[in-house]
Design a protein around this motif. Sequence first.
Motif, short mmCIF file in Angstrom:
data_model
loop_
_atom_site.label_atom_id
_atom_site.label_comp_id
_atom_site.label_asym_id
_atom_site.label_seq_id
_atom_site.Cartn_x
_atom_site.Cartn_y
_atom_site.Cartn_z
N THR A 135 -20.90 -56.60 59.33
CA THR A 135 -19.91 -56.50 60.40
C THR A 135 -20.06 -57.67 61.38
O THR A 135 -19.14 -57.99 62.13
N ARG A 138 -18.08 -61.67 59.80
CA ARG A 138 -16.81 -61.08 59.40
C ARG A 138 -16.18 -61.73 58.17
O ARG A 138 -15.35 -61.13 57.51
N VAL A 147 -12.26 -55.28 61.93
CA VAL A 147 -13.64 -55.65 62.23
C VAL A 147 -14.15 -54.96 63.50
O VAL A 147 -15.28 -54.46 63.53
N ARG A 151 -17.32 -52.54 63.65
CA ARG A 151 -18.50 -52.76 64.48
C ARG A 151 -18.83 -51.54 65.33
O ARG A 151 -19.99 -51.22 65.55
#
Lengths: 208, 208, 208, 208
Positions: A135, A138, A147, A151
């Motif tokens: 994460t 990316r 993303v 996260r």
Amino acid sequence: MSNSGRVEAFSDGVFAIAITLLILEIRVPEETGHKLTEALAHQWPSYLAYIVSFLVIGVMWVNHHALFGHLAKVDRTLVFLNLLLLMVVAALPWPTALLAEHLRNTDDARIAGVIYSGLMVVHALIYGGIWWYVTRRRQLLNPRVDVEAARATRIRFNLGVLVYPATVGLALVSPWAMLTVHGLLAVYYAFNHLAIPGSEQAKPEGAS
Amino acid sequence: MSNSGRVEAFSDGVFAIAITLLILEIRVPEETGHKLTEALAHQWPSYLAYIVSFLVIGVMWVNHHALFGHLAKVDRTLVFLNLLLLMVVAALPWPTALLAEHLRNTDDARIAGVIYSGLMVVHALIYGGIWWYVTRRRQLLNPRVDVEAARATRIRFNLGVLVYPATVGLALVSPWAMLTVHGLLAVYYAFNHLAIPGSEQAKPEGAS
Amino acid sequence: MSNSGRVEAFSDGVFAIAITLLILEIRVPEETGHKLTEALAHQWPSYLAYIVSFLVIGVMWVNHHALFGHLAKVDRTLVFLNLLLLMVVAALPWPTALLAEHLRNTDDARIAGVIYSGLMVVHALIYGGIWWYVTRRRQLLNPRVDVEAARATRIRFNLGVLVYPATVGLALVSPWAMLTVHGLLAVYYAFNHLAIPGSEQAKPEGAS
Amino acid sequence: MSNSGRVEAFSDGVFAIAITLLILEIRVPEETGHKLTEALAHQWPSYLAYIVSFLVIGVMWVNHHALFGHLAKVDRTLVFLNLLLLMVVAALPWPTALLAEHLRNTDDARIAGVIYSGLMVVHALIYGGIWWYVTRRRQLLNPRVDVEAARATRIRFNLGVLVYPATVGLALVSPWAMLTVHGLLAVYYAFNHLAIPGSEQAKPEGAS
């Protein structure tokens, strides 16, 4: 095959072999004067340990599959982290046999239970580390994956890392209870895994 | 890879490993004063059990392959049911070795035979459960498959579930006869499996 | 995956597992008062048997690969014949260990050698049977393959079936010589396999 | 599957199985009067050997993967050379167990260490031979690969072939140090492998 395809295939191989080697740890009672039923009944911890470890490795595989389904490619660091993860997965037939052998003796069962749960903790840490890494980088993620949302799931992962150490403590109280909890956790995770935003919308059927 | 592709690949791995581990259960007589021919002749039940279990697992694989050939995708429940199926498949080297070890002693052979046939019953139940589940959740099936006709096959599947318990009873009468019947059933199923309507028309050569 | 793809993948799995299980048959001398070098030297037949059987299974895999490369699809009979072939392949770690264990004792080595070569004969017969079957059922072959030329190769296959029984006789004279011949045959077949007309033109580099 | 696809899949299978069989060499202490912790502590060389050999085989797989990623097709000679490479890879669980068993006895540990490092030398020689062969037969290489630059890397490969024999010498001085060096080399190679010009530009992320 995609860039991550051969890493997945290799990982699948290790998961499939580790899960199938579990059966080798259940002894076949030899032809002796003793009654076979008694000999078979005596080794009941082996059957329990087989079932729990089979579910545990199976669900680890499902989640590994889900994680790699969100990746577009892999880099050297990820290949290395994945190798560490597989090192733990491939090792699981050993604590399984250790626990099965010693579950009838309370003191030894505690030691075996701590090792069993300890390896689960190590697995959870490496798995969490892999998720944290992908994460952060990316460019490894599939462009479809959101993303920021991915996260945000890191915290939930860290909570998971807190649950496993608790089973280490439980092993000291009751190795039995610990083994049962691992079996239940496996069933739970089989049906409730971390939905990673962005991919689920693309696969509304919950297809894994 | 299709959605169901990685589940199939993992399953194939487990089938291939379980079938190949069977040979580990046949002992290699050690270098002793005894004649090697006698030692080898003594363990004839191991060879018989190897052949029958190899055919049984092989045909289980063929049918697993046929079933997944009708699917378009998999969901979490199916992945979990498939994991239970693989748990039984991966376990088969153990009852095979158990039966081989005890086939010469009638009383113990009955117990080993009941366990062997019992696992076949469990396998048939889970396999039937998977078929029932995928015909109920039609979105999992390949659009080519005629869902109504596929559902109609459920009854035939249930008949199959009745045949296996009979082999448990047969094991109590004659473990030998039971093993022979399992071998014959495997050959029979290798050539006569459940034709699932809608797909067969597309593959007229009986291609699996 | 093509129609024959999953059969190939399953077969590859069995070949890969059988070839890798060979190492389990080489013992690890335990920590005793004896010198390790002597214990290691004593089990030299294990190293020889490992090398020969590894080459033999490896070349069987190469030829299996070549044969399936000429197929467009598979039917039930072929799946069943292939299962019989894999039953022999998966069994090979056992005669390998048997021969390694008894190669120092001439009488027992002859028996072990006959079993080893005997399985090779069975393998050659099933492999020949598969080739005969697929050249008869021309719809299984890739359309690029020249069927008449492929059928003409059957005689050469039958010659191959004559060579293997000779190694059974050789085992009775010298199990050593037999093992050496199998190793040399494997190297020979690795470089000189049956060119099946129609495909070779399409792959002029000798690509397997 | 590409022409080299099935060779890669078979190789992956052998790597995955060999790496997963490593765990079978770690003993499960039996239920005796002795304390389990002592028995487990006594076999610490097994854990060390497991970790090092897992990393070594894992990194061998990564590099095998990288090498085959530069190929467009395979020929008979390459298939045979690859088979020799796999013969060494599949054998590694044996020296691993040998070293684990004898690491506590200095004299025997030296012998086991020389065998362990010796197999690494053989592996490096065959791997170097494969690289030399595919850079000579440029039709095997992916057209994207810069052949002249690839050939220039041969010297660096030969340097690698010089490093491994040094670990054989180190085994005679200290089997411990040798094992540690192999572990460090594996971590080093996991992150720094031979960049083969022409392909890296196409995969700037360092994707393996």
